[in-house]
Design a protein around this motif. Structure first.
Motif, PDB file in Angstrom:
ATOM      1  N   HIS A  17      -8.291  -5.368   2.147  1.00  0.00           N
ATOM      2  CA  HIS A  17      -7.294  -4.290   2.149  1.00  0.00           C
ATOM      3  C   HIS A  17      -7.989  -2.971   2.475  1.00  0.00           C
ATOM      4  O   HIS A  17      -8.760  -2.446   1.665  1.00  0.00           O
ATOM      5  N   VAL A  76      -1.335   0.013   4.294  1.00  0.00           N
ATOM      6  CA  VAL A  76      -0.624  -0.603   5.418  1.00  0.00           C
ATOM      7  C   VAL A  76      -1.543  -1.367   6.380  1.00  0.00           C
ATOM      8  O   VAL A  76      -1.062  -2.086   7.253  1.00  0.00           O
ATOM      9  N   TRP A  77      -2.861  -1.220   6.241  1.00  0.00           N
ATOM     10  CA  TRP A  77      -3.790  -1.880   7.160  1.00  0.00           C
ATOM     11  C   TRP A  77      -4.656  -2.891   6.423  1.00  0.00           C
ATOM     12  O   TRP A  77      -5.248  -2.576   5.387  1.00  0.00           O
ATOM     13  N   ASP A  78      -4.725  -4.112   6.972  1.00  0.00           N
ATOM     14  CA  ASP A  78      -5.593  -5.165   6.446  1.00  0.00           C
ATOM     15  C   ASP A  78      -6.469  -5.706   7.568  1.00  0.00           C
ATOM     16  O   ASP A  78      -6.090  -5.688   8.739  1.00  0.00           O
ATOM     17  N   PHE A 138      -1.033  -4.850  10.459  1.00  0.00           N
ATOM     18  CA  PHE A 138      -0.337  -3.615  10.126  1.00  0.00           C
ATOM     19  C   PHE A 138       0.954  -3.940   9.380  1.00  0.00           C
ATOM     20  O   PHE A 138       1.800  -4.695   9.885  1.00  0.00           O
ATOM     21  N   LYS A 139       1.090  -3.409   8.172  1.00  0.00           N
ATOM     22  CA  LYS A 139       2.278  -3.579   7.335  1.00  0.00           C
ATOM     23  C   LYS A 139       2.634  -5.052   7.102  1.00  0.00           C
ATOM     24  O   LYS A 139       3.806  -5.387   6.926  1.00  0.00           O
ATOM     25  N   GLU A 140       1.620  -5.927   7.129  1.00  0.00           N
ATOM     26  CA  GLU A 140       1.819  -7.360   6.906  1.00  0.00           C
ATOM     27  C   GLU A 140       2.837  -7.966   7.876  1.00  0.00           C
ATOM     28  O   GLU A 140       3.425  -9.020   7.597  1.00  0.00           O
ATOM     29  N   LYS A 183      11.399 -10.191   9.305  1.00  0.00           N
ATOM     30  CA  LYS A 183      11.919 -10.329   7.947  1.00  0.00           C
ATOM     31  C   LYS A 183      12.899 -11.484   7.792  1.00  0.00           C
ATOM     32  O   LYS A 183      13.252 -11.854   6.693  1.00  0.00           O
ATOM     33  N   LYS A 238       0.000 -12.670  -0.736  1.00  0.00           N
ATOM     34  CA  LYS A 238       0.093 -11.404  -0.048  1.00  0.00           C
ATOM     35  C   LYS A 238      -0.947 -11.309   1.064  1.00  0.00           C
ATOM     36  O   LYS A 238      -2.126 -11.536   0.828  1.00  0.00           O
ATOM     37  N   SER A 239      -0.503 -10.965   2.240  1.00  0.00           N
ATOM     38  CA  SER A 239      -1.337 -10.618   3.379  1.00  0.00           C
ATOM     39  C   SER A 239      -2.043 -11.777   4.059  1.00  0.00           C
ATOM     40  O   SER A 239      -2.262 -11.740   5.251  1.00  0.00           O
TER      41      SER A 239
END
Length: 317
Positions: A213, A217-219, A243-245, A268, A312-313
């Protein structure tokens, strides 16, 4: 013999030697971080929801009869008498020249929650259908044995079905995953002509990935992948920026073979689409061309306007 013809023959010989030395019977993929279900039965049900996923690979664009692979997977959670697990279905077609291999496999996984994350152990079993054409392009002269005189090759189209099985282990946490799997445990054996025969050698797969992380918003998601048939091995490393998952792009390197560019998006409504292009390195790449690969998935049972995430992510397909 002209220079151009000599050069062409040398290229063909070089490609043939290179492919024979490095070739493995199972197909290769570039978006391995999104393709666990195709190779590892322990991933069945890992996402906690029903998912239909697929992958299409068109390899070596400049070569006639180059490999072309399709895979379709369906998997979801399965609970039997209070025991958590998952089940899945794999269909894969791999075509190379006059040879086509079709896999139809069922998966089952057993899950345990540990302090490290969720550990799954899985089995896969089913059938493999091997098809081999009978149209051989052999020069008609005294230096070459004709198909009708060679007992080791088939004189008519061949189609054989054999039982096949595999196994795997998969561990996943909030930020990481790791898996190992093996295919062709039964070593399916096929006969060709009167005296020819070949078998599918077991292949082992190792994979792992981690999410870093950087900001809200960035991973960054590095991952690694190894495939081996115990005679040769294929290694690749991959890094995606997310970006934003929802949106990602990245680059990968397959050892001594190709640089890979990837990108994709996750909507989504449960739809995910990814694309990759292999740029084959060196002089060989100019003759065999690049490779295209497309992945997709669709998740069932989602709440309207929000994708239900278990991990998550870190993305799985």
């Amino acid at each position: 013999m002209c220079v151009a013809m000599k050069t062409g023959i040398l290229i063909v010989i070089f490609l043939a030697i290179n492919l024979i030395v490095k070739a493995q019977q199972d197909p290769q993929f570039s978006q391995n971080m999104f393709n666990h279900m195709t190779v590892n039965p322990a991933f069945a049900g890992q996402q906690g929801r029903w998912v239909v996923s697929g992958i299409y690979r068109n390899q070596w664009q400049s070569m006639p009869d180059a490999p072309e692979t399709y895979a379709l997977n369906v998997d979801g959670p399965l609970k039997i008498k209070g025991i958590d697990g998952g089940c899945g279905l794999n269909i894969m077609s791999d075509k190379l020249g006059m040879q086509t291999r079709l896999h139809l496999m069922l998966d089952y996984s057993y899950k345990r929650t540990l302090s490290l994350g969720i550990l799954s152990v899985g089995l896969k079993f089913g059938i493999v259908n091997e098809k081999l054409g009978s149209e051989y392009d052999i020069p008609n002269d005294e230096n070459h044995t004709q198909p009708g005189d060679d007992p080791a090759i088939n004189q008519e189209d061949l189609s054989r079905i054999k039982f096949d099985a595999g196994a795997g282990v998969f561990l996943s946490g909030k930020r990481y995953y790791a898996g190992v799997a093996v295919s062709h445990l039964t070593r399916p054996k096929f006969t060709v002509g009167q005296t020819g025969e070949f078998f599918l050698a077991p292949h082992m797969y190792f994979t792992g990935g981690y999410t870093i992380h950087m900001t809200p918003v960035w991973d960054i998601q590095p991952s690694a992948y190894v495939m081996t048939d115990f005679a040769s091995a294929q290694y690749s490393i991959h890094t995606n920026v997310v970006f934003k998952e929802m949106y990602w792009g990245g680059v990968a390197y397959r050892y001594e073979e190709a640089v890979i560019f990837t990108g994709g998006l996750e909507l989504k409504n449960g739809i995910m689409v990814g694309y990759s292009y292999d740029w084959n390195r060196g002089d060989v790449g100019r003759y065999i061309g690049g490779s295209h690969e497309v992945t997709f998935s669709y998740s069932f049972g989602l709440k309207a306007g929000k994708r239900q995430k278990i991990y998550k992510s870190v993305r799985f397909l």
